[in-house]
Design a protein around this motif. Structure first.
Motif, PDB file in Angstrom:
ATOM      1  N   THR A 129       0.816  -1.160  -0.084  1.00  0.00           N
ATOM      2  CA  THR A 129      -0.158  -0.026   0.041  1.00  0.00           C
ATOM      3  C   THR A 129       0.594   1.391  -0.149  1.00  0.00           C
ATOM      4  O   THR A 129       0.395   2.317  -0.342  1.00  0.00           O
ATOM      5  N   GLY A 130       2.171   1.243   0.370  1.00  0.00           N
ATOM      6  CA  GLY A 130       3.014   2.292   0.324  1.00  0.00           C
ATOM      7  C   GLY A 130       3.048   2.878   1.889  1.00  0.00           C
ATOM      8  O   GLY A 130       3.891   3.851   1.914  1.00  0.00           O
ATOM      9  N   ASP A 131       2.576   2.372   2.702  1.00  0.00           N
ATOM     10  CA  ASP A 131       2.575   2.864   4.127  1.00  0.00           C
ATOM     11  C   ASP A 131       3.917   2.889   4.488  1.00  0.00           C
ATOM     12  O   ASP A 131       4.119   4.046   5.155  1.00  0.00           O
ATOM     13  N   ALA A 132       4.605   1.960   4.593  1.00  0.00           N
ATOM     14  CA  ALA A 132       5.952   1.864   5.084  1.00  0.00           C
ATOM     15  C   ALA A 132       6.839   2.968   4.547  1.00  0.00           C
ATOM     16  O   ALA A 132       7.588   3.777   5.029  1.00  0.00           O
ATOM     17  N   ALA A 133       6.686   3.232   3.110  1.00  0.00           N
ATOM     18  CA  ALA A 133       7.522   4.401   2.519  1.00  0.00           C
ATOM     19  C   ALA A 133       7.111   5.557   3.098  1.00  0.00           C
ATOM     20  O   ALA A 133       8.057   6.459   3.401  1.00  0.00           O
ATOM     21  N   ARG A 134       5.511   5.972   3.154  1.00  0.00           N
ATOM     22  CA  ARG A 134       5.315   7.197   3.819  1.00  0.00           C
ATOM     23  C   ARG A 134       5.851   7.566   5.263  1.00  0.00           C
ATOM     24  O   ARG A 134       6.254   8.523   5.456  1.00  0.00           O
ATOM     25  N   ARG A 135       5.712   6.597   5.919  1.00  0.00           N
ATOM     26  CA  ARG A 135       6.269   6.584   7.427  1.00  0.00           C
ATOM     27  C   ARG A 135       7.724   6.842   7.244  1.00  0.00           C
ATOM     28  O   ARG A 135       8.334   7.424   8.392  1.00  0.00           O
ATOM     29  N   ALA A 136       8.444   6.252   6.374  1.00  0.00           N
ATOM     30  CA  ALA A 136       9.915   6.537   6.347  1.00  0.00           C
ATOM     31  C   ALA A 136      10.330   7.808   5.764  1.00  0.00           C
ATOM     32  O   ALA A 136      11.423   8.221   5.781  1.00  0.00           O
ATOM     33  N   CYS A 187       3.838  -0.247  21.598  1.00  0.00           N
ATOM     34  CA  CYS A 187       4.353  -0.624  20.156  1.00  0.00           C
ATOM     35  C   CYS A 187       5.114  -1.772  20.248  1.00  0.00           C
ATOM     36  O   CYS A 187       6.027  -2.129  21.144  1.00  0.00           O
ATOM     37  N   CYS A 188       5.059  -2.834  19.473  1.00  0.00           N
ATOM     38  CA  CYS A 188       5.934  -3.980  19.104  1.00  0.00           C
ATOM     39  C   CYS A 188       7.466  -3.544  18.783  1.00  0.00           C
ATOM     40  O   CYS A 188       8.256  -4.264  18.862  1.00  0.00           O
ATOM     41  N   GLY A 189       7.777  -2.191  18.389  1.00  0.00           N
ATOM     42  CA  GLY A 189       9.071  -2.013  17.890  1.00  0.00           C
ATOM     43  C   GLY A 189       9.029  -1.872  16.365  1.00  0.00           C
ATOM     44  O   GLY A 189      10.171  -1.361  15.920  1.00  0.00           O
ATOM     45  N   GLY A 190       8.180  -2.295  15.698  1.00  0.00           N
ATOM     46  CA  GLY A 190       8.037  -2.407  14.266  1.00  0.00           C
ATOM     47  C   GLY A 190       7.441  -1.226  13.357  1.00  0.00           C
ATOM     48  O   GLY A 190       7.648  -1.068  12.410  1.00  0.00           O
ATOM     49  N   GLY A 191       6.744  -0.256  14.025  1.00  0.00           N
ATOM     50  CA  GLY A 191       6.206   0.908  13.407  1.00  0.00           C
ATOM     51  C   GLY A 191       7.111   1.741  13.052  1.00  0.00           C
ATOM     52  O   GLY A 191       8.226   1.887  13.295  1.00  0.00           O
ATOM     53  N   GLY A 192       6.684   2.699  12.154  1.00  0.00           N
ATOM     54  CA  GLY A 192       7.667   3.685  11.671  1.00  0.00           C
ATOM     55  C   GLY A 192       8.618   3.216  10.645  1.00  0.00           C
ATOM     56  O   GLY A 192       9.462   3.935  10.531  1.00  0.00           O
ATOM     57  N   SER A 193       8.267   2.155  10.156  1.00  0.00           N
ATOM     58  CA  SER A 193       9.689   1.532   9.243  1.00  0.00           C
ATOM     59  C   SER A 193      10.643   0.903   9.959  1.00  0.00           C
ATOM     60  O   SER A 193      11.638   0.538   9.400  1.00  0.00           O
ATOM     61  N   ARG A 194      10.488   0.834  11.355  1.00  0.00           N
ATOM     62  CA  ARG A 194      11.611   0.423  12.098  1.00  0.00           C
ATOM     63  C   ARG A 194      11.844  -1.243  12.191  1.00  0.00           C
ATOM     64  O   ARG A 194      12.768  -1.716  12.557  1.00  0.00           O
ATOM     65  N   LEU A 245       7.429   7.626  -3.382  1.00  0.00           N
ATOM     66  CA  LEU A 245       7.273   6.305  -3.593  1.00  0.00           C
ATOM     67  C   LEU A 245       5.808   6.039  -3.126  1.00  0.00           C
ATOM     68  O   LEU A 245       5.156   5.241  -3.584  1.00  0.00           O
ATOM     69  N   TYR A 246       5.334   6.565  -1.935  1.00  0.00           N
ATOM     70  CA  TYR A 246       3.900   6.428  -1.202  1.00  0.00           C
ATOM     71  C   TYR A 246       2.957   6.609  -2.449  1.00  0.00           C
ATOM     72  O   TYR A 246       2.011   5.713  -2.781  1.00  0.00           O
ATOM     73  N   GLN A 247       3.193   7.784  -2.853  1.00  0.00           N
ATOM     74  CA  GLN A 247       2.213   8.399  -3.801  1.00  0.00           C
ATOM     75  C   GLN A 247       2.041   7.388  -5.275  1.00  0.00           C
ATOM     76  O   GLN A 247       0.890   7.183  -5.776  1.00  0.00           O
ATOM     77  N   THR A 248       3.288   7.134  -5.604  1.00  0.00           N
ATOM     78  CA  THR A 248       3.334   6.070  -7.051  1.00  0.00           C
ATOM     79  C   THR A 248       2.722   4.853  -6.595  1.00  0.00           C
ATOM     80  O   THR A 248       2.008   4.238  -7.490  1.00  0.00           O
ATOM     81  N   LEU A 249       2.791   4.135  -5.428  1.00  0.00           N
ATOM     82  CA  LEU A 249       2.081   2.961  -5.141  1.00  0.00           C
ATOM     83  C   LEU A 249       0.722   3.076  -4.949  1.00  0.00           C
ATOM     84  O   LEU A 249      -0.042   2.388  -5.411  1.00  0.00           O
ATOM     85  N   ALA A 250       0.368   4.227  -4.180  1.00  0.00           N
ATOM     86  CA  ALA A 250      -1.106   4.471  -3.980  1.00  0.00           C
ATOM     87  C   ALA A 250      -1.931   4.573  -5.223  1.00  0.00           C
ATOM     88  O   ALA A 250      -2.873   4.047  -5.530  1.00  0.00           O
ATOM     89  N   GLN A 251      -1.249   5.470  -6.227  1.00  0.00           N
ATOM     90  CA  GLN A 251      -2.041   5.748  -7.419  1.00  0.00           C
ATOM     91  C   GLN A 251      -2.061   4.385  -8.348  1.00  0.00           C
ATOM     92  O   GLN A 251      -3.212   4.238  -8.886  1.00  0.00           O
ATOM     93  N   GLN A 259      -5.573  -7.890   6.693  1.00  0.00           N
ATOM     94  CA  GLN A 259      -5.137  -8.410   8.016  1.00  0.00           C
ATOM     95  C   GLN A 259      -4.122  -7.695   8.399  1.00  0.00           C
ATOM     96  O   GLN A 259      -3.550  -7.963   9.434  1.00  0.00           O
ATOM     97  N   CYS A 260      -3.677  -6.487   7.999  1.00  0.00           N
ATOM     98  CA  CYS A 260      -2.754  -5.784   8.442  1.00  0.00           C
ATOM     99  C   CYS A 260      -3.111  -4.508   8.822  1.00  0.00           C
ATOM    100  O   CYS A 260      -3.624  -3.622   7.908  1.00  0.00           O
ATOM    101  N   PRO A 261      -3.194  -4.027  10.104  1.00  0.00           N
ATOM    102  CA  PRO A 261      -3.368  -2.536  10.459  1.00  0.00           C
ATOM    103  C   PRO A 261      -2.901  -1.204   9.939  1.00  0.00           C
ATOM    104  O   PRO A 261      -3.619  -0.271   9.849  1.00  0.00           O
ATOM    105  N   HIS A 262      -1.577  -1.527   9.475  1.00  0.00           N
ATOM    106  CA  HIS A 262      -1.176  -0.503   8.604  1.00  0.00           C
ATOM    107  C   HIS A 262      -1.923  -0.375   7.244  1.00  0.00           C
ATOM    108  O   HIS A 262      -1.896   0.958   6.830  1.00  0.00           O
ATOM    109  N   CYS A 263      -2.244  -1.295   6.756  1.00  0.00           N
ATOM    110  CA  CYS A 263      -2.751  -1.304   5.465  1.00  0.00           C
ATOM    111  C   CYS A 263      -4.214  -0.659   5.796  1.00  0.00           C
ATOM    112  O   CYS A 263      -4.825  -0.186   4.890  1.00  0.00           O
ATOM    113  N   TYR A 264      -4.838  -1.341   6.671  1.00  0.00           N
ATOM    114  CA  TYR A 264      -6.104  -0.653   7.092  1.00  0.00           C
ATOM    115  C   TYR A 264      -6.003   0.746   7.325  1.00  0.00           C
ATOM    116  O   TYR A 264      -6.918   1.226   6.528  1.00  0.00           O
TER     117      TYR A 264
END
Length: 226
Positions: free
Chosen positions: A31-38, A154-161, A43-49, A66-71
């Motif tokens: 979805t590009g979520d990780a790209a935008r957070r990073a 947080c589990c430690g994986g958010g924000g592209s970590r 890249l995010y807009q390219t993926l979204a479009q 099944q992914c809250p980030h995608c949701y």
């Protein structure tokens, strides 16, 4: 590969409920979520479009993730580019199937477990109860961690970590897995692929092989009644 098992479990539930569903297969991409957070907005807009163009070729009522980030991204950020969809996280979808009598679950294994609240499902979107209700229906009682619901760590994986290397012994996922262990249970429920990765990594690093970490969908799939 670990989260592919979650997708298979969810498909099992959907088949049992008689849900007409499809996947994009080779057409599906991030979805590009990780790209935008990073910080890679281009890249995010390219993926979204690109994703919106792909989805526009098909007729459907709901986007199930099944992914809250995608949701969160599909629901709140894709409308900025014309992608207006009904988006449902799989925990809420499963609860609706149970409430509507589409599936039945039960288990003779009455045991206690703990549940880790994903950031983008809980604090960002206010969904705390669906997972707990589904797990309870599947024969589990929830032993809450010291920090849960709105105050959950947080589990430690958010924000592209999830792709970054931490140094030293103090790591977010190590601290979170210790909170789970402190409840005295042997099973942790999750509802996010990033949380699955981070908590399983912490389990291995801390030698906690007896601690099961499973997605809500996996627990429901094994508890399905004919």
């Amino acid at each position: 590969p670990r989260n592919q098992a979650v997708s298979r479990a969810l498909a099992t539930i959907l088949h049992a409920a008689g849900v007409d569903f499809a996947i994009l297969g080779d057409e599906e991409q991030c979805t590009g979520d990780a790209a935008r957070r990073a910080g890679n907005e281009y890249l995010y807009q390219t993926l979204a479009q690109a994703n919106i163009e792909t989805l526009s070729q098909y007729q459907f009522q709901t986007v199930l993730t099944q992914c809250p980030h995608c949701y969160n991204t599909l629901l709140h950020e894709y409308p900025q580019f014309g992608g207006d969809y009904r988006v449902v996280h799989h925990t809420r979808f499963i609860q609706d199937l149970l409430n509507g009598g589409k599936i039945r679950v039960g288990s003779d294994l009455k045991r206690s477990m703990t549940y880790h609240d994903p950031c983008y499902l809980g604090r960002y979107n206010g969904e705390y109860d669906a997972s707990r209700k589904v797990l309870a229906a599947s024969g589990r009682s929830i032993a809450e961690m010291k920090q849960s619901r709105a105050s959950a760590m947080c589990c430690g994986g958010g924000g592209s970590r999830v792709w970054m290397e931490d140094e030293g012994d103090t790591r977010i996922n190590y601290n979170r897995i210790q909170q789970a262990v402190s409840t005295g249970v042997t099973e942790v429920g999750v509802a996010c692929p990033f949380c699955m990765i981070m908590l399983e990594d912490a389990r291995g690093a801390k030698g906690l092989e007896n601690l099961a970490i499973r997605d809500v969908a996996e627990i429901v799939a094994e508890s399905l009644l004919a």
